[in-house]
Motif scaffolding. Sequence first.
Motif, PDB file in Angstrom:
ATOM      1  N   THR A 335       0.804  -1.228   0.000  1.00  0.00           N
ATOM      2  CA  THR A 335       0.000   0.000   0.000  1.00  0.00           C
ATOM      3  C   THR A 335       0.834   1.274   0.000  1.00  0.00           C
ATOM      4  N   GLY A 338       2.144   4.011  -4.085  1.00  0.00           N
ATOM      5  CA  GLY A 338       1.440   5.000  -4.883  1.00  0.00           C
ATOM      6  C   GLY A 338       0.560   4.381  -5.958  1.00  0.00           C
ATOM      7  N   TRP A 339       0.251   3.113  -5.853  1.00  0.00           N
ATOM      8  CA  TRP A 339      -0.586   2.433  -6.842  1.00  0.00           C
ATOM      9  C   TRP A 339      -2.066   2.655  -6.531  1.00  0.00           C
ATOM     10  N   ASP A 340      -2.874   2.770  -7.562  1.00  0.00           N
ATOM     11  CA  ASP A 340      -4.322   2.880  -7.393  1.00  0.00           C
ATOM     12  C   ASP A 340      -4.887   1.463  -7.304  1.00  0.00           C
ATOM     13  N   LEU A 341      -4.931   0.966  -6.084  1.00  0.00           N
ATOM     14  CA  LEU A 341      -5.315  -0.438  -5.885  1.00  0.00           C
ATOM     15  C   LEU A 341      -6.780  -0.692  -6.227  1.00  0.00           C
ATOM     16  N   ASP A 342      -7.607   0.373  -6.171  1.00  0.00           N
ATOM     17  CA  ASP A 342      -9.041   0.182  -6.463  1.00  0.00           C
ATOM     18  C   ASP A 342      -9.275  -0.129  -7.937  1.00  0.00           C
ATOM     19  N   THR A 343      -8.447   0.397  -8.816  1.00  0.00           N
ATOM     20  CA  THR A 343      -8.642   0.166 -10.254  1.00  0.00           C
ATOM     21  C   THR A 343      -7.612  -0.793 -10.838  1.00  0.00           C
ATOM     22  N   LEU A 344      -6.646  -1.228 -10.020  1.00  0.00           N
ATOM     23  CA  LEU A 344      -5.588  -2.090 -10.539  1.00  0.00           C
ATOM     24  C   LEU A 344      -6.079  -3.498 -10.840  1.00  0.00           C
ATOM     25  N   THR A 354      -4.709  -3.599 -16.278  1.00  0.00           N
ATOM     26  CA  THR A 354      -5.087  -4.129 -14.962  1.00  0.00           C
ATOM     27  C   THR A 354      -4.428  -5.481 -14.726  1.00  0.00           C
ATOM     28  N   ARG A 433       5.555  12.393 -10.374  1.00  0.00           N
ATOM     29  CA  ARG A 433       5.069  13.745 -10.106  1.00  0.00           C
ATOM     30  C   ARG A 433       6.189  14.632  -9.563  1.00  0.00           C
TER      31      ARG A 433
END
Length: 468
Positions: A335, A338-344, A354, A433
């Motif tokens: 966690t 910096g990964w978007d775990l909800d859309t991964l 994905t 970023r």
Amino acid sequence: MSETDAESFSSVTAAKATGAAILHELLLDHETLEHFILFSSGAGAWGSGNQCAYSAANAYLDALATHRQTHGLPGASIAWGPWAGKGMSAGDAAHGYLEKRGILPMEPRMALAAFHRARAQRPNSNLIIADIDWERFVPAFTARRHSPLIEDIPEVRQAAQELEAAASTAKTTTAQPIATSLRERLARLTSSKQNQVLLGLIRTGICTVLGLRNPEGIEDQRAFRDLGFDSLTSAQFSKELAKETGLPLPPSLVFDYPTPQECAAHLRTQLVDLDDEEDAALSNALPQVAHRRTVEDEPIAIIGMACRFPGGVRSADDLWELLASGKDAIGVFPTDRGWDLDTLYDPDPDHPGTCYTRNGGFLYGAGHFDAEFFGISPREALAMDPQQRLLLETAWETIEHAGINPHTLHGTPTGVFAGINAQDHAAHIRQSRDVETIEGYALTGSSGSVASGRVAYTLGLEGPAVSV
């Protein structure tokens, strides 16, 4: 300086560089333009360790003037020294700092007269107008190396000759009795006591030059650079130590022998007549590498080990425990990446962009890197490939696991051979970023060939360094 963040750097440089760039673009088509004069600063020519952004902005002005000159456009840059009176460097502290380095405040009338004369003689040139005390400036500015910027100036050649003559005189007159007296004192002491006496002289000299109060608090193995030495203070330190020892010491002493321990060892070779036995004693006084026996029929021996693997494995013992117990090393996505775990995750393996699993083999502590421990700035650490960070950690732990103090390998012909995987870290840096903050370290941070060299540099190893 590493303490200057990107926002501060941008704000300071914009005050000069951005305005100059806009003027340059707006006036490109003005054929009747006669003069384009940029007011730069000597800080851009000879540098300023406390004002890195300001120095860079002024160097940009000099470069912009040169760019205009090469394209047949009017352009000149005047790099000013400090002004007396109510100039930018007004104040006892600022003037005192510069005067110690041989940069004197200029009287406004003289400065303006020099400006008009320079403009009349060389209208499209980059010039420096400053009042320099060459006897002070030359030793500090050339402490590390000769400088093409000033070496052809007649006053500089004269100052260099006078310094050389003064050093030669000191060597043959007053210096000799002091050196003789110190030699006699050292001759009555054991090698370890000799080392302590010389370290005491060095610590006292450090405190005198840097204004420190506690000589005993200065570590023998800490680099002079980390203590706060620059070119000026290194020249002052050499002069201070020369008075105490009677030896003709170069201004570059702290760069040639970068720790108090190494400096003390060098002084001892100059002050003590070493026979074979005494030479061995000197070796014992310096950092030692643990003795390793060479066996002809065993050209390679594994004497230390460290590792990182999924499943929380951070040592060879952890790896053995994992294998012996048959535990599963696969776990959920970390966690802290910096990964978007909800859309991964998507159960459809053909869905683009994905993963169709929520688990994998991960090093959960890969982001926990102690940059300060390895002498690396936070911004550089952010740009480093995680493989380089892990290699530094495991290299250090491997040496400790072998029963060797890593510091004792400094200056030894120890080699580093590292196997490196394919590199895609550069692409991640470009997408970061923080790319504007870290792009200056992108090349070394993402290059596989740097990995072995980084270990060698950090540990002070002088053997081969090869990445495969």
